[in-house]
Design an enzyme around this catalytic site. Sequence first.
Site, PDB file in Angstrom:
ATOM      1  N   HIS A 110       5.171 -12.909 -12.516  1.00  0.00           N
ATOM      2  CA  HIS A 110       5.616 -14.301 -12.553  1.00  0.00           C
ATOM      3  C   HIS A 110       6.972 -14.462 -13.233  1.00  0.00           C
ATOM      4  O   HIS A 110       7.619 -15.494 -13.091  1.00  0.00           O
ATOM      5  CB  HIS A 110       4.558 -15.200 -13.207  1.00  0.00           C
ATOM      6  CG  HIS A 110       4.484 -15.111 -14.702  1.00  0.00           C
ATOM      7  ND1 HIS A 110       3.514 -14.414 -15.378  1.00  0.00           N
ATOM      8  CD2 HIS A 110       5.256 -15.661 -15.666  1.00  0.00           C
ATOM      9  CE1 HIS A 110       3.675 -14.537 -16.674  1.00  0.00           C
ATOM     10  NE2 HIS A 110       4.735 -15.298 -16.884  1.00  0.00           N
ATOM     11  N   ASP A 141      -0.609  -9.562 -11.979  1.00  0.00           N
ATOM     12  CA  ASP A 141       0.630 -10.152 -12.500  1.00  0.00           C
ATOM     13  C   ASP A 141       1.549  -9.083 -13.089  1.00  0.00           C
ATOM     14  O   ASP A 141       2.174  -9.284 -14.133  1.00  0.00           O
ATOM     15  CB  ASP A 141       0.322 -11.220 -13.550  1.00  0.00           C
ATOM     16  CG  ASP A 141       1.497 -12.169 -13.765  1.00  0.00           C
ATOM     17  OD1 ASP A 141       2.453 -12.134 -12.957  1.00  0.00           O
ATOM     18  OD2 ASP A 141       1.482 -12.924 -14.753  1.00  0.00           O
ATOM     19  N   SER A 214       6.276 -13.271 -22.012  1.00  0.00           N
ATOM     20  CA  SER A 214       5.615 -12.752 -20.817  1.00  0.00           C
ATOM     21  C   SER A 214       6.286 -11.477 -20.331  1.00  0.00           C
ATOM     22  O   SER A 214       7.505 -11.425 -20.174  1.00  0.00           O
ATOM     23  CB  SER A 214       5.660 -13.794 -19.696  1.00  0.00           C
ATOM     24  OG  SER A 214       4.855 -14.895 -19.992  1.00  0.00           O
TER      25      SER A 214
END
Length: 478
Positions: A110, A141, A214
């Site tokens: 992402h 992911d 992230s």
Amino acid sequence: MQAFVALVMGVALVLASAMQARARGVPESFADLAEQVSPAVVNITTSTVVSQPGGGGQMVPEGSPFEDFFRDFLDRDGQGNGDRDRQRRSQALGSGFVISEDGFIVTNNHVIEGADEILIEFFNGRDELPATVIGTDPNTDIALLKVESDEPLSHVPFGDSDIMRVGDWVMAMGNPLGQGFSVSAGIVSARNRELSGTYDDYIQTDAAINRGNSGGPLFNMDGQVIGVNTAILSPNGGSIGIGFAMSSGVVERVVDQLKEFGETRRGWLGVSIQNVTDDIAEAMGLESTSGALVTDVPEGPAREAGMEVNDVILSFDGTDVADTGDLVRQVGNAPVGKTVRVMVLRDGQTQTLKVVLGRREDALASRTDEGPQEEPGAPMRKSLLGLDLAEMSDELRAELGLNPGDEGLVVMQLDETSEAFTKGLRAGDVIVEAGQEKVTTIAEFEARLEVAREGGRKSILLLIRRQGDPRFVALGLK
């Protein structure tokens, strides 16, 4: 004598406390560890060109005395082109880490999804390097990038996430909120957490993780990556001490496949399954609720091997099956084309079947290709989960005031007695993801529902957008 006894007890208490501290492995400082691994941690900046309709950027209410002023302000060329689509470059930040001296970098999917340009910033201040995408896996992911460098790059190894225990110290590194390289520390709060994906195996930690972290690494005290920081649970978007990192046991396998094939290749058994509940165990005369109950055997590897509905899968390739999630992970981790022994319980007797595993990605693609086709000139519509859904069209984009490139499934109507209505969905909402994967067609949505059901899940996580604002909603699969 009493004074001597008190002295001995005091010394024993001090020694016991010291031994307990050593047993806990409480570090005096994280400075040496941070200095050791920081050269391999990177900041990631992505750029994406997005279209913005000239007439869709209403900044003040219609009829406001300032309306003409803002229209003139937006229409800078003065040629009356205020309704012409404009393009702007959107930037996003994330983190990652180098896993080899020749420039392979791991991050979250992402972080880089849809990016036109990816730039890597290194801790030592060297020049930024452009990165190319080697492969991605939306299911976990994870994304694998590559940069070209004239000199070997500092890198970090993966560690064994399976040996991490609740209470072990961990350290997170990344680029929180765009503030640059930052370190936070905490402990493993829980193991084997599932969020919404089929192959979830998250490590929960109280080490501070925020937006921008992230894709960054979660280290053990030996400087090995035991997780990739992926998500947080928070009511306000900031860290409240509940963060999740995809375990290295999952990430390492995905990275190896992305490096070799540029895509994932997961094993496929070809059955629909559900957990064995206490009621089912009693009704079937089973001694325990372990295993996975087969509810459907469509055309595929399992049917060819002789598997039947009502079989209970007890073990897969020599490993006991605890429940449906356990079976899905075991099958997904198995090599495509491998012949495995699957032990099933049928009519009170165990049988062993030999199954040649297929490839899950091929099976899902085949189902999508065989799905209902859109009629020319009209968007495909279908009712699912109490929602009357339509595939996106230019007319719907215009009606909803969406950008030209916006995709997803539009909620046209919904049953007001449905769970979806109760949880706040309304006509005009756009479903952009189902089960952590983008959906643009009814067939793709149905495929995601089937994957969730095959995995024994009772609900599916949907990403909904309403007037540009995203939110997640979990709906039951009944």
